[in-house]
Design an enzyme around this catalytic site. Sequence first.
Site, PDB file in Angstrom:
ATOM      1  N   ASP A  72       0.876  -1.169   0.000  1.00  0.00           N
ATOM      2  CA  ASP A  72       0.000   0.000   0.000  1.00  0.00           C
ATOM      3  C   ASP A  72       0.916   1.223   0.000  1.00  0.00           C
ATOM      4  O   ASP A  72       1.417   1.627   1.051  1.00  0.00           O
ATOM      5  CB  ASP A  72      -0.905  -0.003   1.231  1.00  0.00           C
TER       6      ASP A  72
ATOM      7  N   HIS B  50      -1.761   1.056   7.654  1.00  0.00           N
ATOM      8  CA  HIS B  50      -1.067   0.887   6.373  1.00  0.00           C
ATOM      9  C   HIS B  50      -0.802  -0.597   6.103  1.00  0.00           C
ATOM     10  O   HIS B  50      -0.953  -1.074   4.977  1.00  0.00           O
ATOM     11  CB  HIS B  50       0.239   1.687   6.365  1.00  0.00           C
TER      12      HIS B  50
ATOM     13  N   GLU C  95      -1.445  -1.453  -4.717  1.00  0.00           N
ATOM     14  CA  GLU C  95      -2.691  -0.709  -4.898  1.00  0.00           C
ATOM     15  C   GLU C  95      -2.461   0.426  -5.886  1.00  0.00           C
ATOM     16  O   GLU C  95      -1.447   1.129  -5.818  1.00  0.00           O
ATOM     17  CB  GLU C  95      -3.191  -0.137  -3.569  1.00  0.00           C
TER      18      GLU C  95
END
Length: 171
Positions: free
Chosen positions: A7, A139, A67
């Site tokens: 991420d 996160h 992502e």
Amino acid sequence: MRLLGLDPGLRHTGWGIIEAEGNTLRHLANGAISSDGDLSLSERLVQLYDGISKVILDWQPAEAAVEETFVNKNPVSTLKLGQARGISLLVPSLNGLPVEEYAPNKIKKSVVGAGHAGKEQIHAMVGMLLPGCVIANEHAADALAVAICHAHYAGSNRSLKKATMMAGRAP
């Protein structure tokens, strides 16, 4: 198969390592790589590079997933996020890992079942899908969601690529 989910973020890039065997998922590790806001942008990107490299060295994943970036209202923030995302794509690729990218809505849908789920729902489902997992921070939870999404789609992606390559070779 051992999978790395990332991420991306300039301040914090979340990471999560899972193993997927058929429909069974197992949590191995998670965390976040933080960059020092007092450093220059280039030095912060090196910190992310080094951190992701260490995760790959330590955990030896077979594939990685990242992502995709959504557009922020602030163009400067969007550019910085894009640069951190570039590092997240580059490091696994330099280490010989296939890298897939997933849109936030696809990740949410694969983890929660709805493409517009809230962060709380996503984090709760990550915990349910990976029993016994202690999530380091938000996160890391997001990165684990990316890895879970990839586990759901990785086999289909490989089959589709193989079929496409085979079709291209047909007389």
